[in-house]
Scaffold this motif. Structure first.
Motif, PDB file in Angstrom:
ATOM      1  N   MET A  93       0.945  -1.274  -0.062  1.00 57.20           N
ATOM      2  CA  MET A  93       0.203  -0.083   0.312  1.00 57.20           C
ATOM      3  C   MET A  93       0.948   1.316  -0.053  1.00 57.20           C
ATOM      4  SD  MET A  93      -2.891   0.998   2.682  1.00 57.20           S
ATOM      5  CE  MET A  93      -3.882  -0.265   2.696  1.00 57.20           C
ATOM      6  N   ALA A  94       0.277   2.148  -0.905  1.00 57.69           N
ATOM      7  CA  ALA A  94       1.373   3.590  -0.970  1.00 57.69           C
ATOM      8  C   ALA A  94       1.197   4.270   0.370  1.00 57.69           C
ATOM      9  CB  ALA A  94       0.639   4.227  -2.085  1.00 57.69           C
ATOM     10  N   LYS A  95       1.894   5.199   0.631  1.00 60.38           N
ATOM     11  CA  LYS A  95       1.873   6.051   1.922  1.00 60.38           C
ATOM     12  C   LYS A  95       2.198   7.351   1.548  1.00 60.38           C
ATOM     13  CE  LYS A  95       3.678   2.355   4.930  1.00 60.38           C
ATOM     14  NZ  LYS A  95       4.516   1.676   5.720  1.00 60.38           N
ATOM     15  N   SER A  96       1.420   8.271   2.430  1.00 57.43           N
ATOM     16  CA  SER A  96       1.749   9.634   1.824  1.00 57.43           C
ATOM     17  C   SER A  96       1.674  10.313   3.357  1.00 57.43           C
ATOM     18  CB  SER A  96       0.503  10.234   1.081  1.00 57.43           C
ATOM     19  OG  SER A  96      -0.805  10.148   2.009  1.00 57.43           O
ATOM     20  N   SER A  97       2.341  11.452   3.399  1.00 60.00           N
ATOM     21  CA  SER A  97       2.632  12.550   4.672  1.00 60.00           C
ATOM     22  C   SER A  97       1.814  13.767   4.127  1.00 60.00           C
ATOM     23  CB  SER A  97       3.884  12.557   4.952  1.00 60.00           C
ATOM     24  OG  SER A  97       4.495  11.553   5.605  1.00 60.00           O
ATOM     25  N   ARG A  98       0.938  14.293   4.966  1.00 56.71           N
ATOM     26  CA  ARG A  98       0.520  15.718   4.816  1.00 56.71           C
ATOM     27  C   ARG A  98       0.639  16.518   6.127  1.00 56.71           C
ATOM     28  NH1 ARG A  98      -1.465  15.356  -0.070  1.00 56.71           N
ATOM     29  NH2 ARG A  98      -2.104  13.320  -0.757  1.00 56.71           N
ATOM     30  N   VAL A  99       0.498  17.802   5.842  1.00 53.48           N
ATOM     31  CA  VAL A  99       0.799  18.834   6.944  1.00 53.48           C
ATOM     32  C   VAL A  99      -0.281  19.514   7.068  1.00 53.48           C
ATOM     33  CG1 VAL A  99       2.406  20.369   7.788  1.00 53.48           C
ATOM     34  CG2 VAL A  99       3.224  18.287   6.495  1.00 53.48           C
ATOM     35  N   ILE A 100      -0.819  19.757   8.266  1.00 55.00           N
ATOM     36  CA  ILE A 100      -1.796  20.842   8.759  1.00 55.00           C
ATOM     37  C   ILE A 100      -1.051  22.034   9.274  1.00 55.00           C
ATOM     38  CG2 ILE A 100      -3.601  21.396  10.271  1.00 55.00           C
ATOM     39  CD1 ILE A 100      -4.062  18.260  10.216  1.00 55.00           C
ATOM     40  N   ILE A 101      -1.202  22.931   8.230  1.00 56.71           N
ATOM     41  CA  ILE A 101      -0.486  24.476   8.626  1.00 56.71           C
ATOM     42  C   ILE A 101      -1.385  25.247   8.976  1.00 56.71           C
ATOM     43  CG2 ILE A 101       1.029  26.109   7.684  1.00 56.71           C
ATOM     44  CD1 ILE A 101       2.346  24.066   5.769  1.00 56.71           C
ATOM     45  N   ILE A 102      -1.549  25.828  10.444  1.00 56.27           N
ATOM     46  CA  ILE A 102      -2.506  26.785  10.559  1.00 56.27           C
ATOM     47  C   ILE A 102      -1.910  28.368  11.155  1.00 56.27           C
ATOM     48  CG2 ILE A 102      -4.409  27.166  12.299  1.00 56.27           C
ATOM     49  CD1 ILE A 102      -5.223  24.100  12.342  1.00 56.27           C
ATOM     50  N   HIS A 103      -2.558  29.288  10.672  1.00 58.68           N
ATOM     51  CA  HIS A 103      -1.851  30.602  11.019  1.00 58.68           C
ATOM     52  C   HIS A 103      -3.048  31.522  11.055  1.00 58.68           C
ATOM     53  CE1 HIS A 103       0.676  34.032  11.210  1.00 58.68           C
ATOM     54  NE2 HIS A 103       0.336  34.532  10.123  1.00 58.68           N
ATOM     55  N   ASN A 104      -3.464  32.294  12.168  1.00 61.49           N
ATOM     56  CA  ASN A 104      -4.428  33.236  12.265  1.00 61.49           C
ATOM     57  C   ASN A 104      -5.874  32.575  12.193  1.00 61.49           C
ATOM     58  OD1 ASN A 104      -2.827  35.226  12.957  1.00 61.49           O
ATOM     59  ND2 ASN A 104      -2.484  36.011  10.826  1.00 61.49           N
ATOM     60  N   GLU A 105      -6.141  31.302  12.429  1.00 60.01           N
ATOM     61  CA  GLU A 105      -7.509  30.818  12.570  1.00 60.01           C
ATOM     62  C   GLU A 105      -7.820  30.222  10.947  1.00 60.01           C
ATOM     63  OE1 GLU A 105      -9.852  30.538  15.053  1.00 60.01           O
ATOM     64  OE2 GLU A 105      -8.153  30.882  16.139  1.00 60.01           O
ATOM     65  N   LYS A 106      -6.860  30.205  10.262  1.00 58.32           N
ATOM     66  CA  LYS A 106      -6.879  29.761   8.749  1.00 58.32           C
ATOM     67  C   LYS A 106      -5.842  28.461   8.506  1.00 58.32           C
ATOM     68  CE  LYS A 106      -8.482  33.983   6.978  1.00 58.32           C
ATOM     69  NZ  LYS A 106      -8.288  34.912   5.821  1.00 58.32           N
ATOM     70  N   ILE A 107      -6.377  27.655   7.606  1.00 58.80           N
ATOM     71  CA  ILE A 107      -5.538  26.551   7.473  1.00 58.80           C
ATOM     72  C   ILE A 107      -5.219  26.537   5.712  1.00 58.80           C
ATOM     73  CG2 ILE A 107      -7.648  25.296   6.936  1.00 58.80           C
ATOM     74  CD1 ILE A 107      -6.117  22.860   7.935  1.00 58.80           C
ATOM     75  N   LEU A 108      -3.884  26.114   5.481  1.00 61.62           N
ATOM     76  CA  LEU A 108      -3.346  26.285   4.208  1.00 61.62           C
ATOM     77  C   LEU A 108      -3.851  25.115   3.387  1.00 61.62           C
ATOM     78  CD1 LEU A 108      -1.855  27.665   2.010  1.00 61.62           C
ATOM     79  CD2 LEU A 108       0.238  26.352   2.854  1.00 61.62           C
ATOM     80  N   LEU A 109      -4.561  25.171   2.379  1.00 62.68           N
ATOM     81  CA  LEU A 109      -5.050  23.997   1.641  1.00 62.68           C
ATOM     82  C   LEU A 109      -4.659  24.391   0.105  1.00 62.68           C
ATOM     83  CD1 LEU A 109      -8.735  23.856   2.997  1.00 62.68           C
ATOM     84  CD2 LEU A 109      -6.612  22.226   3.765  1.00 62.68           C
ATOM     85  N   ILE A 110      -4.831  23.228  -0.625  1.00 60.77           N
ATOM     86  CA  ILE A 110      -4.675  23.178  -1.902  1.00 60.77           C
ATOM     87  C   ILE A 110      -5.939  23.069  -2.658  1.00 60.77           C
ATOM     88  CG2 ILE A 110      -3.522  22.415  -4.133  1.00 60.77           C
ATOM     89  CD1 ILE A 110      -1.213  21.478  -2.198  1.00 60.77           C
ATOM     90  N   HIS A 111      -6.555  24.152  -3.246  1.00 61.25           N
ATOM     91  CA  HIS A 111      -7.815  24.123  -3.963  1.00 61.25           C
ATOM     92  C   HIS A 111      -7.806  23.549  -5.321  1.00 61.25           C
ATOM     93  CE1 HIS A 111     -11.541  26.892  -4.897  1.00 61.25           C
ATOM     94  NE2 HIS A 111     -11.525  25.395  -5.173  1.00 61.25           N
ATOM     95  N   ARG A 112      -8.169  22.230  -5.398  1.00 60.02           N
ATOM     96  CA  ARG A 112      -8.293  21.745  -6.889  1.00 60.02           C
ATOM     97  C   ARG A 112      -9.706  21.922  -7.540  1.00 60.02           C
ATOM     98  NH1 ARG A 112      -5.517  19.785  -9.317  1.00 60.02           N
ATOM     99  NH2 ARG A 112      -5.323  17.519  -9.398  1.00 60.02           N
ATOM    100  N   ILE A 113      -9.514  22.190  -8.675  1.00 61.37           N
ATOM    101  CA  ILE A 113     -10.409  22.345  -9.811  1.00 61.37           C
ATOM    102  C   ILE A 113      -9.945  21.365 -10.945  1.00 61.37           C
ATOM    103  CG2 ILE A 113     -11.826  23.900 -11.236  1.00 61.37           C
ATOM    104  CD1 ILE A 113     -11.069  26.047  -9.330  1.00 61.37           C
ATOM    105  N   LYS A 114     -10.614  20.354 -11.209  1.00 58.49           N
ATOM    106  CA  LYS A 114     -10.109  19.137 -11.986  1.00 58.49           C
ATOM    107  C   LYS A 114     -11.286  18.691 -12.783  1.00 58.49           C
ATOM    108  CE  LYS A 114      -7.483  14.974 -12.219  1.00 58.49           C
ATOM    109  NZ  LYS A 114      -6.507  14.128 -11.552  1.00 58.49           N
TER     110      LYS A 114
END
Length: 134
Positions: free
Chosen positions: A1-22
């Motif tokens: 099974m593949a493995k991945s790592s993801r990071v939760i980056i929070i600053h000033n009550e906001k979270i950094l996300l990647i918005h995908r439009i596909k």
């Protein structure tokens, strides 16, 4: 099974996300990606965040790890202790960017988490429980 790592980056009550439009489908994912051979989950998290966002991140605690049903990957989810640098899309995501395949780095209000589609869905509930109801 593949493995991945993801990071939760929070600053000033906001979270950094990647918005995908596909292909007219819209959703969000956390910065991160595949753990390469010989890499620890922590090393992969740091490398992937740098590639995708240009941010230097210091990894904190491992918050969650579980099998992601939507892509049959085992995911590791870390909190960022510190981060710095100029936010800028990079890596394969920048190269794959097109009219039908967009990657947009977005600081998203934690209060809006209920209203967006975030994959995997389980992580959305975990983030809301941990960071919005504290």
């Amino acid at each position: 099974m593949a493995k991945s790592s993801r990071v939760i980056i929070i600053h000033n009550e906001k979270i950094l996300l990647i918005h995908r439009i596909k292909n007219d489908k819209e959703y969000y994912v956390l910065p991160g990606g595949a753990i390469e051979s010989g890499e620890t989950p922590e090393e992969a998290a740091i490398r992937e965040v740098k590639e995708e966002t240009n941010l230097d991140v210091e990894i904190g605690q491992l918050l969650w790890k579980f099998r992601e049903d939507y892509n049959n990957t085992y995911g590791y989810y870390f909190i960022a202790k510190k981060f710095g640098g100029n936010l800028k899309l990079g890596g394969p995501e920048a190269k794959k960017q097109s009219k039908n395949n967009k990657y947009i780095l977005e600081w998203t209000s934690l209060k809006k988490m209920n209203r967006i589609t975030l994959y995997p869905e389980k992580i959305k509930d975990n983030i809301i429980d941990k960071f919005l109801h504290h």
